[in-house]
Design an enzyme around this catalytic site. Structure first.
Site, PDB file in Angstrom:
ATOM      1  N   PHE A   1      -2.092  -2.245  -9.973  1.00  0.00           N
ATOM      2  CA  PHE A   1      -2.535  -3.364  -9.147  1.00  0.00           C
ATOM      3  C   PHE A   1      -3.824  -4.010  -9.647  1.00  0.00           C
ATOM      4  CE2 PHE A   1      -3.652   0.617  -6.796  1.00  0.00           C
ATOM      5  CZ  PHE A   1      -5.025   0.611  -7.010  1.00  0.00           C
TER       6      PHE A   1
ATOM      7  N   ARG B   1      -3.734   7.836  -6.444  1.00  0.00           N
ATOM      8  CA  ARG B   1      -4.444   6.844  -7.253  1.00  0.00           C
ATOM      9  C   ARG B   1      -4.515   7.314  -8.704  1.00  0.00           C
ATOM     10  NH1 ARG B   1      -8.591   3.233  -5.210  1.00  0.00           N
ATOM     11  NH2 ARG B   1      -9.012   1.683  -6.826  1.00  0.00           N
TER      12      ARG B   1
ATOM     13  N   LYS C   1       0.869  -1.175   0.000  1.00  0.00           N
ATOM     14  CA  LYS C   1       0.000   0.000   0.000  1.00  0.00           C
ATOM     15  C   LYS C   1       0.900   1.216   0.000  1.00  0.00           C
ATOM     16  CE  LYS C   1      -3.646   2.624   0.610  1.00  0.00           C
ATOM     17  NZ  LYS C   1      -2.941   3.871   0.208  1.00  0.00           N
TER      18      LYS C   1
ATOM     19  N   GLU D   1      -1.378   3.243  -8.790  1.00  0.00           N
ATOM     20  CA  GLU D   1      -0.964   4.329  -7.919  1.00  0.00           C
ATOM     21  C   GLU D   1       0.384   4.848  -8.415  1.00  0.00           C
ATOM     22  OE1 GLU D   1      -1.599   5.251  -3.204  1.00  0.00           O
ATOM     23  OE2 GLU D   1      -1.387   3.194  -3.899  1.00  0.00           O
TER      24      GLU D   1
ATOM     25  N   LYS E   1      -7.391  -2.644   3.722  1.00  0.00           N
ATOM     26  CA  LYS E   1      -6.072  -2.032   3.908  1.00  0.00           C
ATOM     27  C   LYS E   1      -5.641  -2.158   5.364  1.00  0.00           C
ATOM     28  CE  LYS E   1      -8.234   2.546   4.078  1.00  0.00           C
ATOM     29  NZ  LYS E   1      -8.341   3.857   3.381  1.00  0.00           N
TER      30      LYS E   1
END
Length: 507
Positions: A295, A216, A211, A260, A372
């Protein structure tokens, strides 16, 4: 429909904590809208005008001195037209023209309506009309299935247009809303868990991925045309030529990629979030390059993948993105997942995302398919002031001004406090009542919007981190601050220091 009716409905939604009551209040409003009023009204409800950026800041709004109308007569169409004029004002004389437009709108509105419009323009409505609630209200008002409305909103990327279709067109028209390469879609969101084992307990076998503390992005490639969009679906293609160049080299036809991006320092570590966002939003060339990591993949070579399980999407992503894939592993082993989480943190990233391998790509609510996990930091800070609330919190002291101790006097008098941020997150009704009674007893003075107090009340604040700031004298601002609770057992001298917070800054 009059603006007054919309304001009344948002007040009704804000005054209740019941999700069902919020939905009913908003659904009743939506049923009364004319076809041409639906999209503008949805933008107002979400404090996201359909015109996009209006070029209006707090300074412009706070400096207005006009007498508001005593009676309500502004329609939603009137407001929409005024916002369109504000958004289109540019060039020589635009400052004066924009101010004249603002004054005309403010004088035509009642005081209550202007308070509402000012918050819309600042994106700070706070009525409880969150996107998920409004999606369900649209479904209820239209008599459509909520999953169908949610899917149409995700694939169209436009909740206002989705509402128009749901409320005015046929069920077949709503069902026909599909994925279109080149039209950005609403991103899938993640819920949170306290630990990696907790997340795996919910997701089962999962893809556990880094993460990042970045921005984004969604990238569309259609033939030779490429588009890069933010999480809010703003087109930033011209700002990120390095990302365009990366995706241009990917194999195989049309693509929609989710990912991201962040900026790296000289050692290959992530730069602070603020550096990435500064580069991300810059209209001019910069030597600070952004690197993308992808991702998920929603479309590849003529094949829509949103309804495919994550395992299938990851196979296609590996084929397309290769080295530009987000680091991660597929596992159900908590030990292996924890090792990856430690590796992500050691590399300077936020934590990990845990994604169920059978999950499809959906948006609207924060479900349990993506979870997350990132460490939560807590600090004891001192309340310097409190702003009056609005909507459901009208008449109550809500938004806290937070200060860190400066024992050495590096940023002010020795032993004083340096402001590092604000928050109203995490405040329960009980805490709101308590602080509304408490803070006037230690008041030093008042401004138009806040009660300033003696720096003696300690509050425990959870944050996700800090970022550099030119707004506050200590050069640092809290990220995602929320109240954990007041600490009457602690004195202000025991508060955490500005130096401790500054030490969290990378670089």
């Amino acid at each position: 429909m009059l603006l007054h009716d919309l304001v009344t409905a948002t007040d009704a939604a804000a005054s209740t904590s019941s999700r069902l009551a919020k939905i009913e209040a908003l659904a009743a409003l939506l049923r009364g809208l004319g076809p041409e009023e639906i999209a503008p009204a949805v933008g107002l409800l979400l404090a996201k005008p359909r015109q996009g950026r209006l070029g209006i800041g707090w300074r412009s709004l706070s400096s207005l001195e006009v007498a508001h109308d005593a009676a309500s007569h502004l329609s939603i169409a009137d407001v929409d037209a005024a916002l369109t004029r504000l958004a289109s004002t540019e060039g020589a004389g635009s400052v004066a023209t924009r101010r004249a437009e603002l004054e005309a709108l403010a004088s035509a509105a009642t005081a209550e309506e202007w308070d509402f419009l000012a918050r819309v323009m600042m994106g700070e409505l706070r009525t409880g009309a969150l996107e998920g609630v409004l999606l369900d209200a649209i479904a209820k008002a239209a008599g459509r299935a909520a999953p169908t409305v949610r899917r149409a909103a995700m694939l169209s990327g436009d909740l206002g247009e989705t509402a128009v279709i749901a409320l005015t067109a046929t069920p077949e028209d709503l069902d026909a809303v599909g994925l279109v390469v080149g039209r950005p879609v609403l991103p899938m969101l993640a819920s949170t868990a306290a630990s990696v084992p907790d997340a795996l307990g919910i997701a089962g076998e999962a893809s556990v991925e880094y993460k990042l503390d970045g921005a984004r992005i969604q990238v569309h490639r259609r033939g030779d045309d490429l588009g890069v969009y933010t999480r809010n679906l703003a087109d930033i293609t011209h700002r990120v030529p390095e990302i365009v160049e990366v995706v241009r080299g990917f194999p195989g036809g049309d693509l929609i990629l989710d990912g991201e991006t962040l900026a790296l320092d000289e050692d290959g570590g992530p730069r602070p979030f603020q550096d990435t966002m500064s580069r991300f939003g810059s209209e001019s060339a910069s030597e600070l390059a952004l690197k993308p990591w992808f991702f998920d993949i929603l479309h590849a070579g003529g094949r829509d993948l949103v309804d495919e399980p994550l395992t299938a999407r990851l196979l296609e992503l590996e084929r397309v993105a290769g080295e530009w894939r987000m680091p991660g592993i597929v596992t159900s082993d908590p030990v292996a997942a924890e090792e990856l989480s430690r590796a992500a943190l050691a590399a300077g990233h936020e934590g990990v995302l845990v994604k169920g391998v059978d999950s499809t790509y959906t948006a609207g609510r924060r479900g349990k398919s993506w979870i997350k996990v990132k460490p939560v930091l807590t600090y004891d800070l001192v309340v310097l002031g409190v702003e009056w609330g609005s909507g459901r919190r009208s008449g109550m002291l809500s938004n806290l001004h937070l200060g860190a101790l400066d024992p050495a006097g590096e940023f002010g008098p020795p032993g004083g406090f340096v402001m590092v941020g604000k928050t109203f997150k995490g405040l329960t009704d009980e805490l709101l009542r308590w602080q509304t009674a408490h803070f006037p007893t230690i008041e030093t003075h008042r401004s138009e919007y806040a009660v300033h107090v003696r720096p003696e009340t300690v509050v425990e604040i959870a944050i996700d981190g800090v970022q550099r700031s030119t707004r506050y004298p200590g050069g640092v601002a809290l990220r995602f601050a929320r109240v954990k609770g007041y600490r009457p057992d602690k004195s202000p001298a025991e508060a955490d220091t500005i130096q401790t917070l500054r030490a969290l800054l990378r670089g």
